[in-house]
Structures are given as structure tokens and as C-alpha cells.
Write an enzyme that holds these catalytic residues in place. Sequence first.
Site, PDB file in Angstrom:
ATOM      1  CD  GLU A  47      -2.224  -2.070   1.348  1.00 43.64           C
ATOM      2  OE1 GLU A  47      -3.118  -2.793   0.881  1.00 43.64           O
ATOM      3  OE2 GLU A  47      -1.282  -2.507   2.022  1.00 43.64           O
ATOM      4  CB  THR A  48       1.291   4.245  -1.809  1.00 42.93           C
ATOM      5  OG1 THR A  48       2.322   3.454  -2.396  1.00 42.93           O
ATOM      6  CG2 THR A  48       1.804   5.671  -1.633  1.00 42.93           C
TER       7      THR A  48
END
Length: 263
Positions: A47-48
Amino acid sequence: MQRIDFYMIDAFSNTTFGGNAAAVCPLTEWLPDETLLKMSKQHNQSETAFFVANDNGFELRWFTSLAEINLCGHATLAAAHVIFEHLDYQDTTIYFDTRFVGPLTVTRNGEWLTLDFPAWETKPVMPPSLLLETLGITECKEVRVARDYLVVMENQQQVEAVRPNINAMIPMGKMVCITAPGDREYDFVSRFFCPGEAVAEDPVTGSAHSMLIPYWAEKLNKTQMLAHQGFDRGGDLRCQLVGDRVYIGGQATTYLIGKVLLR
């Protein structure tokens, strides 16, 4: 050329190379969704987290390499770590506005950060034959479902022994969490599989504990628990059930600081 601060954080760990890595990018204003997704693909992390300051605190969004998602615990912890440690944030509580699950808070107490997340109820379900087959098991105690499948096993050794066929899980269209009571210092343990994503097994999944904590609170008849998630790498989580909310505590460590250059 646009310059954007970039951080990589090991969430749910007090040491480098532990926990779950997440990329974090503070923004001054929202970029087009297409750009956010391309950045996330380039980062190639599970994830970012992107956030923009607002009148209440910060608006927060999470992207995998495939799409925006509705909730991510370790990337929220990573974003809070960046705000506390690198943006000179003085309060002890951060207020996040999110698009899918409403307001979230993260509170700092020493080196521990505590997420205040919604509790998710799981419901029993007949397991698809593909689920047990791809996990490489023939039986389990029960299977439940919320956002993800929850497969409950007898003991910690069974959880550690699972060697799943991740790619074969893709047709089921859901992530898969396996869990069991802990046999040492932990109340419960878990692992989390992400078919079709850049990271096949998520080392520590905060959002999965939105369903794990209510489940184990009922089974163990206690509202405060210590949990561990992970196999090759992982982390510890301080867990508490409070009404329809769960408190998920963890630590975080900065691995990398840099700049994203958008031309």
C-alpha cells in the site's frame, strides 16, 4: 517538475526489516487518481498512503498497485508515524478523514501508536472448495467472512505450517486471513494472503484486525489482547475491543526518506 516527499516505513515494528512496509507521500493538494495509482504501482509496495492537511487534521487515502482500497491499517500507522516523527506534529492525536470508513484517529503514547478503527462483524459461511484447496488444508474449525475470508484453525503450529497457492486464490475475489489461538505469549496469531496483489502475503494487516479482534474477544471472553501476525517477517499488535470500535496498537520505524519527481 513536481517534487513530493517520499517515506518508506516499517509499520508494526520497532526495528528495520520487521513489520509491514508501506510507502507514504504527503501532498499539498490531491493529484488525479490516475497519478496516485501510477505512483503506487511504481512504489510496488502493498500500500501507499497519501494525505492532505485539512481543517480537521488530514484527509487520508490508500492505494495498492491495483486500486484504491477502503481501509488499510499498516499504511495508516505509517502515515501517522511520518506526521509525528517528520512533520513536527505536536498533538498526541491525529484526526484522519477517509472516504469509505469515516473519521479515524491515531494516538501516540511513547513509542506506541494506537489506531481507532471500526469493528467488523464476521458471519459463518460454507467455505468454497477452492479456499481450503488453495490453502493446502483439508479441514479447519470454521470459516467466516466480512470484507475478507477468515479461516479459523486449531493452533498456532497449523497457521505457521500453511503454504498456500496464492495465484490459485485469485478467482475467489477475496483476501484470505487464517488465524488460531496463540500457544505462547500471544492471545491469537494470524497470517493474511493477498491474491493478485504486488505482495502475496501481507506481513502485518491492521485492517484484518477489525474482524479478528471482535471474533477473538468473544471466543476468549476478554477485550484486551496481544496478537502476532506474520511468517517470514511480522509484528506484534496490542488489541482492544471497545463497543463497535477496535483499538490496534503498534510501533513503526523509518526505513527510507526521499523525493518523488513528477515530470
